[in-house]
Write a protein that holds these residues in place. Sequence first.
Motif, PDB file in Angstrom:
ATOM      1  N   ILE A 340      55.311  21.414 -22.640  1.00  0.00           N
ATOM      2  CA  ILE A 340      55.668  22.825 -22.568  1.00  0.00           C
ATOM      3  C   ILE A 340      54.897  23.491 -21.430  1.00  0.00           C
ATOM      4  O   ILE A 340      53.667  23.445 -21.379  1.00  0.00           O
ATOM      5  N   THR A 341      55.638  24.096 -20.529  1.00  0.00           N
ATOM      6  CA  THR A 341      55.062  24.738 -19.354  1.00  0.00           C
ATOM      7  C   THR A 341      54.992  26.248 -19.566  1.00  0.00           C
ATOM      8  O   THR A 341      55.626  26.796 -20.478  1.00  0.00           O
ATOM      9  N   PRO A 342      54.246  26.960 -18.715  1.00  0.00           N
ATOM     10  CA  PRO A 342      54.244  28.433 -18.799  1.00  0.00           C
ATOM     11  C   PRO A 342      55.642  29.033 -18.686  1.00  0.00           C
ATOM     12  O   PRO A 342      55.929  30.068 -19.295  1.00  0.00           O
ATOM     13  N   GLU A 343      56.515  28.369 -17.918  1.00  0.00           N
ATOM     14  CA  GLU A 343      57.884  28.887 -17.779  1.00  0.00           C
ATOM     15  C   GLU A 343      58.649  28.794 -19.099  1.00  0.00           C
ATOM     16  O   GLU A 343      59.414  29.696 -19.445  1.00  0.00           O
ATOM     17  N   VAL A 344      58.442  27.707 -19.838  1.00  0.00           N
ATOM     18  CA  VAL A 344      59.093  27.556 -21.137  1.00  0.00           C
ATOM     19  C   VAL A 344      58.549  28.594 -22.117  1.00  0.00           C
ATOM     20  O   VAL A 344      59.305  29.227 -22.864  1.00  0.00           O
ATOM     21  N   GLU A 345      57.247  28.793 -22.114  1.00  0.00           N
ATOM     22  CA  GLU A 345      56.636  29.788 -22.989  1.00  0.00           C
ATOM     23  C   GLU A 345      57.147  31.188 -22.654  1.00  0.00           C
ATOM     24  O   GLU A 345      57.409  31.991 -23.562  1.00  0.00           O
ATOM     25  N   ALA A 346      57.313  31.467 -21.377  1.00  0.00           N
ATOM     26  CA  ALA A 346      57.815  32.781 -20.974  1.00  0.00           C
ATOM     27  C   ALA A 346      59.247  32.985 -21.449  1.00  0.00           C
ATOM     28  O   ALA A 346      59.609  34.078 -21.914  1.00  0.00           O
ATOM     29  N   LEU A 347      60.068  31.944 -21.358  1.00  0.00           N
ATOM     30  CA  LEU A 347      61.451  32.039 -21.825  1.00  0.00           C
ATOM     31  C   LEU A 347      61.487  32.311 -23.329  1.00  0.00           C
ATOM     32  O   LEU A 347      62.240  33.172 -23.797  1.00  0.00           O
ATOM     33  N   ARG A 348      60.677  31.587 -24.072  1.00  0.00           N
ATOM     34  CA  ARG A 348      60.590  31.808 -25.523  1.00  0.00           C
ATOM     35  C   ARG A 348      60.130  33.232 -25.828  1.00  0.00           C
ATOM     36  O   ARG A 348      60.725  33.934 -26.663  1.00  0.00           O
ATOM     37  N   ASP A 349      59.075  33.675 -25.135  1.00  0.00           N
ATOM     38  CA  ASP A 349      58.471  34.966 -25.445  1.00  0.00           C
ATOM     39  C   ASP A 349      59.327  36.138 -24.967  1.00  0.00           C
ATOM     40  O   ASP A 349      59.311  37.209 -25.587  1.00  0.00           O
ATOM     41  N   ASP A 350      60.055  35.956 -23.875  1.00  0.00           N
ATOM     42  CA  ASP A 350      60.928  37.027 -23.382  1.00  0.00           C
ATOM     43  C   ASP A 350      61.955  37.434 -24.437  1.00  0.00           C
ATOM     44  O   ASP A 350      62.377  38.594 -24.491  1.00  0.00           O
ATOM     45  N   PHE A 351      62.361  36.465 -25.265  1.00  0.00           N
ATOM     46  CA  PHE A 351      63.361  36.752 -26.292  1.00  0.00           C
ATOM     47  C   PHE A 351      62.745  36.794 -27.696  1.00  0.00           C
ATOM     48  O   PHE A 351      63.470  36.803 -28.692  1.00  0.00           O
ATOM     49  N   ASP A 352      61.404  36.859 -27.726  1.00  0.00           N
ATOM     50  CA  ASP A 352      60.670  37.033 -28.980  1.00  0.00           C
ATOM     51  C   ASP A 352      61.052  35.976 -30.013  1.00  0.00           C
ATOM     52  O   ASP A 352      61.201  36.269 -31.204  1.00  0.00           O
ATOM     53  N   LEU A 353      61.193  34.730 -29.539  1.00  0.00           N
ATOM     54  CA  LEU A 353      61.568  33.649 -30.446  1.00  0.00           C
ATOM     55  C   LEU A 353      60.322  32.982 -31.023  1.00  0.00           C
ATOM     56  O   LEU A 353      59.396  32.656 -30.277  1.00  0.00           O
ATOM     57  N   PRO A 354      60.278  32.765 -32.323  1.00  0.00           N
ATOM     58  CA  PRO A 354      59.163  32.010 -32.880  1.00  0.00           C
ATOM     59  C   PRO A 354      59.212  30.561 -32.431  1.00  0.00           C
ATOM     60  O   PRO A 354      60.287  29.947 -32.389  1.00  0.00           O
ATOM     61  N   GLY A 355      58.063  30.015 -32.081  1.00  0.00           N
ATOM     62  CA  GLY A 355      57.969  28.605 -31.762  1.00  0.00           C
ATOM     63  C   GLY A 355      57.500  27.824 -32.974  1.00  0.00           C
ATOM     64  O   GLY A 355      57.399  28.360 -34.088  1.00  0.00           O
ATOM     65  N   MET A 356      57.210  26.539 -32.779  1.00  0.00           N
ATOM     66  CA  MET A 356      56.830  25.656 -33.876  1.00  0.00           C
ATOM     67  C   MET A 356      55.384  25.197 -33.742  1.00  0.00           C
ATOM     68  O   MET A 356      54.911  24.916 -32.645  1.00  0.00           O
ATOM     69  N   LYS A 357      54.699  25.111 -34.877  1.00  0.00           N
ATOM     70  CA  LYS A 357      53.339  24.602 -34.947  1.00  0.00           C
ATOM     71  C   LYS A 357      53.315  23.432 -35.920  1.00  0.00           C
ATOM     72  O   LYS A 357      53.771  23.561 -37.059  1.00  0.00           O
ATOM     73  N   ILE A 358      52.792  22.294 -35.487  1.00  0.00           N
ATOM     74  CA  ILE A 358      52.776  21.075 -36.303  1.00  0.00           C
ATOM     75  C   ILE A 358      51.331  20.733 -36.636  1.00  0.00           C
ATOM     76  O   ILE A 358      50.537  20.426 -35.745  1.00  0.00           O
ATOM     77  N   LEU A 359      50.986  20.763 -37.901  1.00  0.00           N
ATOM     78  CA  LEU A 359      49.596  20.536 -38.291  1.00  0.00           C
ATOM     79  C   LEU A 359      49.130  19.111 -37.995  1.00  0.00           C
ATOM     80  O   LEU A 359      47.942  18.880 -37.758  1.00  0.00           O
ATOM     81  N   GLN A 360      50.039  18.152 -38.015  1.00  0.00           N
ATOM     82  CA  GLN A 360      49.621  16.787 -37.673  1.00  0.00           C
ATOM     83  C   GLN A 360      49.165  16.682 -36.221  1.00  0.00           C
ATOM     84  O   GLN A 360      48.487  15.724 -35.848  1.00  0.00           O
ATOM     85  N   PHE A 361      49.537  17.652 -35.390  1.00  0.00           N
ATOM     86  CA  PHE A 361      49.118  17.656 -33.987  1.00  0.00           C
ATOM     87  C   PHE A 361      47.852  18.485 -33.760  1.00  0.00           C
ATOM     88  O   PHE A 361      47.363  18.576 -32.630  1.00  0.00           O
ATOM     89  N   ALA A 362      47.314  19.114 -34.813  1.00  0.00           N
ATOM     90  CA  ALA A 362      46.333  20.176 -34.623  1.00  0.00           C
ATOM     91  C   ALA A 362      44.915  19.701 -34.364  1.00  0.00           C
ATOM     92  O   ALA A 362      44.101  20.460 -33.814  1.00  0.00           O
ATOM     93  N   PHE A 363      44.591  18.467 -34.735  1.00  0.00           N
ATOM     94  CA  PHE A 363      43.181  18.121 -34.823  1.00  0.00           C
ATOM     95  C   PHE A 363      42.697  17.162 -33.736  1.00  0.00           C
ATOM     96  O   PHE A 363      41.646  16.544 -33.858  1.00  0.00           O
ATOM     97  N   GLY A 364      43.482  17.071 -32.671  1.00  0.00           N
ATOM     98  CA  GLY A 364      43.028  16.374 -31.484  1.00  0.00           C
ATOM     99  C   GLY A 364      42.694  17.406 -30.420  1.00  0.00           C
ATOM    100  O   GLY A 364      43.231  18.509 -30.418  1.00  0.00           O
ATOM    101  N   GLY A 365      41.810  17.083 -29.507  1.00  0.00           N
ATOM    102  CA  GLY A 365      41.446  18.050 -28.485  1.00  0.00           C
ATOM    103  C   GLY A 365      40.384  19.001 -28.995  1.00  0.00           C
ATOM    104  O   GLY A 365      39.658  18.716 -29.951  1.00  0.00           O
TER     105      GLY A 365
END
Length: 487
Positions: A340-365
């Motif tokens: 996911i790039t800043p451009e993708v995030e901007a497209l999502r946010d411009d239309f106020d669309l909720p994105g997805m959060k996956i807890l199995q991905f949360a604990f790395g990094g």
Amino acid sequence: MKELLNKRRAGILLHITSLPTGDFGKDAYYFVDFLHDCGITVWQTLPLGMTHSDGSPYQSLSAHAGNTALINIEKLVEKNWLLVSEQCEQCQGTPSFNKCCLLTKAYQGFLERAETEDKKAFKQFCKDKAFWLDDFALFMALRNEFNQQSWNNWSEPLKERESKAIKAAAKRLKETIDRYKFEQFVFFTQWMAIKDYANQRGVFVFGDIPIFVSYDSADVWANRKVFKLDNSGQMSVVAGVPPDYFSETGQRWGNPHYNWQYLQETGFAWWLDRMRTQIEQFDILRIDHFRGLEAAWEIPADQETAQIGQWAKAPGWQLLEAFKKELGSIALVAEDLGIITPEVEALRDDFDLPGMKILQFAFGGGPDNPYLPDNYDRNCVVYTGTHDNDTTLGWSQKIPDYEKHYIHDYLSNPSISLHCALIQAALSSVANLAVIPMQDILELGSEHRMNTPGTTVGNWSWCFHWEQLTPERAGRLSYLVGLFNRK
């Protein structure tokens, strides 16, 4: 309908095929009752399109038509369109996904015994859906005539949709074409009855729309200008994603890419028609592979993996603006996983669309991991995992001990099992919508996962049994939904 996503809600992810009987029968209604009794107001399914032989709901024969394997036979008997005596021993032993024989008999019974009101409803359905149904029914009849070969292997006049050949085929195959239309009428009638029942019980249905369509589909055969094809109808590039969390070699889906210039010139008419079909069937829609609306991974068709390719830009902003202008307020969710790039995030946010959060991905990094609950805002949908993940129990059994200790420390909940802790973390988060796969509710291991990306066997066949849903599990779920103010 967009306001549906502005309230704290809980949902369960369960495809229709994962119901005990795998169709639109009584189990679907029982499941709605279970959701209602637990205070859960969202039922998320996978796409309901007609699948190919691999069973993947993300590779369908039509962007509009429903999967007739989901039709419940008992309801046809109740309508007196199918007689009990017509269910031969072979048919009675047939799996739910192979109902052709019974549906053929039901169509004959419909012609002979249906009430006038039902026949009028069928006629009106054919009229209302003609913009896709006519091509689809002819496509299926021809595909049957050509022994299920892809349309690009048909005789040249039919492959190229020459007018004389199409008219002759429509006349020659009229009875088969009408039967395919009847099956779609039954599909939509049964599914809409379930949706209406769910809505009456305060449950909203959450669907999934694959961004791409299958090459071997009525859509590509009938709308070649919509897709990137050469003059002979072949693909030079195919869709997929580069290497990521799910696969070291990426995923080569093999779908055709869109001819976005043509789509823009035609006001995105094909996409708008597709969305109208979906918003009729669902209250909320997830756009699968949302990032493809900003740029999609193009893989040379001769490549066996997705490692070699390039990003091709797409006019996602203009498409979403067309949705907003022509279709009004739609409850859309962006599947914004992967690269996911800043451009993708901007497209999502411009239309106020909720994105997805996956807890199995949360604990790395580190602490800035966007999947950590501390980093959520309300406008998102949180999952323990999706249909593409391992079950949370299976996942928790594979991660190293140091990561388990870190997760328990983060969640401050060492007294319960890790998979239960993740369910509580999802429900307690600030995300407006928390969705839990049914496998996680039932505490099932890896052998019960729905799909393993990058593989073609052993997927899409999981189903649960009612005895697995013990009163204790249902009661605990209901308690948590209330505890975290999601009722």
